[in-house]
Write an enzyme that holds these catalytic residues in place. Structure first.
Site: not given
Ligand code: 16G
Ligand code: MG
Length: 551
Positions: A69, A379
């Site tokens: 990503s 989000e």
């Molecule tokens: C991941 C999640 C995204 C979330 C992010 C938070 C998926 C496909 N992607 O990228 O939705 O906003 O994690 O990251 O679920 P964090 O827990 O490090 O704050």
């Molecule tokens: Mg992505």
């Protein structure tokens, strides 16, 4: 069960993909994600796991996406896609973690045998998978490891090549619904682009032409997809592509892309001489499932339109179309957000429709959105989509409008169900959705931005000795552990006008995140700084990450 695991073939292949002894893997919110060079054994094992998941679901096609990503280029990752194009069922995340950590080939085989037993997998069923990767340099060799897994277990595997995460999700749903009443479209890229392009053309038919939209492709796979999309759209939506250097080493997500824009709240430097004041622009992330819009005002100041602004724009438009169509009673629209949603966006939305807050991570938002007739979820980071329930789609199909205005609104709603990638957030599909609404409302970025004014906010991270000691409740808005910390945070928050702050452990990095907002900038910064200080003091923070004052 009529057959057993091809243990010999798996053994031979597994020995070629040994697990490094000093690494512990975890299938987290976004699948496995770490340095690409550490992932060879994981990809091989995921190939076998995907095949078993397919067998468990009676030979339905499972998706495998190789991507990291918005992460920097040396990282890579892999995630599985379930048959309707949604994220892997949560209980299988644990199976993925277990298999990836088996220390030897024998331990791996043993873990496979256990999984077959406990998950009651009928090995005589076929295994079907479709897989793709983004443009990362580590992609091809990781795909080789994945293919070795498919071969070892005898899966029927289809290579979807280099494509975006949302297109892979689309493929999975299209393949599994082919020839059924729920057919999702042709299972080809051509089918995807045609579906989106035709829907957009219907939605903006008769509207005045629009000025060109600039897309920052994050130097990733979105550049390839956006180019094809632009060709399908022609004059319907003129597009200018920037940051398309997919073969330049180190360029991916570097000072560009949706995550850069959202996190730094800045224009990518590469666009500073390109973007004209007033021009609409947006950034994709490295696998094109996140979207952030922005523009420069007359004075050249940067304005960001994030996932919350997209949710506000889109939800209000859908509510309006439902009302004009005369479907207000039958079709209820709701919105799903996380605690990171700007307080001003939540207020704006709550005045118009039901809003639910859920924990961070696409799967939580997606599942909550499924409970509405039309569920809009975004989000703040720009990942989101809109889900139309099967019943709602049937309502739209059967409804008899009684005026030309009702008829036009109904057609718009039906076209939206085609335009929107309902499997997962899709930057390109979301972009067309935003462009549709802007065209209908005759909004520029300025007018869209003025729907509500964002509260100033600040996000900081704190490195602590053990982030797992942080436990939350109420959709991550309150801490239950470490004990006592939440009441100290409450005490601070009360001293700030419009103050709000919460603390949660990250699911993707070894840190604790602190979010704060308040009515004015300096207060939001100060509140974030103070709460971070509390976290640091309570949790034995790493001195290197002692929160620094950013006033
Ligand atoms: C991941 C999640 C995204 C979330 C992010 C938070 C998926 C496909 N992607 O990228 O939705 O906003 O994690 O990251 O679920 P964090 O827990 O490090 O704050
Ligand atoms: Mg992505």
């Amino acid at each position: 069960m009529s057959s057993s695991l091809p243990v010999d073939a798996i053994k031979v292949a597994s020995d070629k993909h040994p697990k490094p002894s000093d690494v512990r893997y975890q299938y987290g919110t976004a699948g496995f994600r770490t340095l690409g060079k550490l992932l060879d054994s994981v990809l091989f094992r995921v190939g076998i796991l995907a095949a078993l998941r397919s067998k468990r679901l009676d030979g339905k096609t499972i998706g495998v996406m190789v991507t990291a990503s918005h992460n920097p280029e040396p990282d890579n990752g892999v995630k599985l896609v379930d048959p309707r194009g949604e994220m892997l069922e949560a209980s299988w995340e644990a199976h993925a973690t277990t298999l990836s950590n088996a220390s030897t080939t024998d331990a791996f085989i043993e873990a496979l045998e256990t999984l077959v037993q406990t998950a009651k997998i009928d090995l005589s069923k076929p295994a079907r998978v479709v897989y793709a990767r983004d443009t990362r340099p580590s992609g091809p060799s990781l795909v080789n490891a994945l293919e070795d897994g498919f071969k070892a277990i005898g899966a029927e595997a289809r290579d979807a090549g280099v494509t975006t995460t949302p297109i892979l999700h689309y493929f999975v749903r299209a393949i599994n619904t082919k020839g059924t009443p729920y057919s999702y479209g042709e299972d080809s890229e051509e089918g995807y682009f045609t579906k989106l392009g035709q829907a957009l053309k219907k939605l903006v038919a008769g509207r005045p032409p629009v000025s060109p939209l600039l897309i920052d492709c994050a130097n990733g796979v979105g550049a390839i997809a956006a180019k094809t999309l632009a060709a399908h759209l022609g004059d319907t939506l003129p597009i200018v592509l920037e940051n398309t250097a997919i073969t330049t080493e180190g360029a991916l997500n570097n000072a560009c892309g949706a995550d850069f824009v959202k996190t730094s709240q800045k224009l990518p430097p590469s666009l500073s001489n390109v973007l004209k004041p007033g021009q609409r622009a947006c950034s994709l992330d490295g696998d094109a499932d996140r979207l952030i819009y922005f523009y420069l005002d007359e004075r050249g100041s940067f304005h960001m339109l994030d996932g919350d602004k997209i949710a506000g724009l889109v939800a209000a438009f859908i509510v309006e179309q439902v009302k004009i169509a005369g479907l207000e009673e039958q079709v209820k629209v709701g919105v799903v957000q996380t605690a990171y949603a700007n307080g001003a966006s939540t207020k704006y939305l709550q005045e118009r429709l039901p809003v639910k807050c859920v924990p961070t991570g696409v799967k939580h938002l997606h599942h909550a959105a499924e409970r509405y007739d039309v569920g809009v979820y975004f989000e703040a980071n720009g990942h989101g989509t809109v889900l139309f329930s099967d019943d709602t789609q049937a309502t739209l199909r059967d409804y008899q409008p009684s005026t030309p205005a009702q008829s036009r609104a109904l057609e718009n709603l039906v076209s939206l169900t085609e335009l929107i990638n309902q499997t997962v957030g899709d930057a390109l599909s979301d972009m067309l959705l935003v462009e549709t609404v802007l065209s209908h409302k005759s909004y520029t970025g300025v007018e869209w931005d003025s729907l509500y004014v964002d509260l100033p906010n600040r996000l900081v991270k704190v490195v602590v000795s053990d982030r797992n000691s942080f436990k939350t409740e109420d959709a991550e808005r309150r801490l239950v552990s470490p004990p006592g910390l939440q009441s100290k945070i409450d005490g601070l928050v009360n001293r700030y006008q419009g103050g709000r702050s919460f603390v949660r452990p990250s699911g993707t990095e070894d840190v604790v995140r602190v979010y704060a907002e308040a009515n004015i900038r300096t207060q939001a910064d100060e509140l974030a700084f103070r709460v971070a200080g509390l976290v640091y003091d309570e949790a034995g923070g790493d001195p290197a990450s002692r929160p620094k004052e950013f006033l």
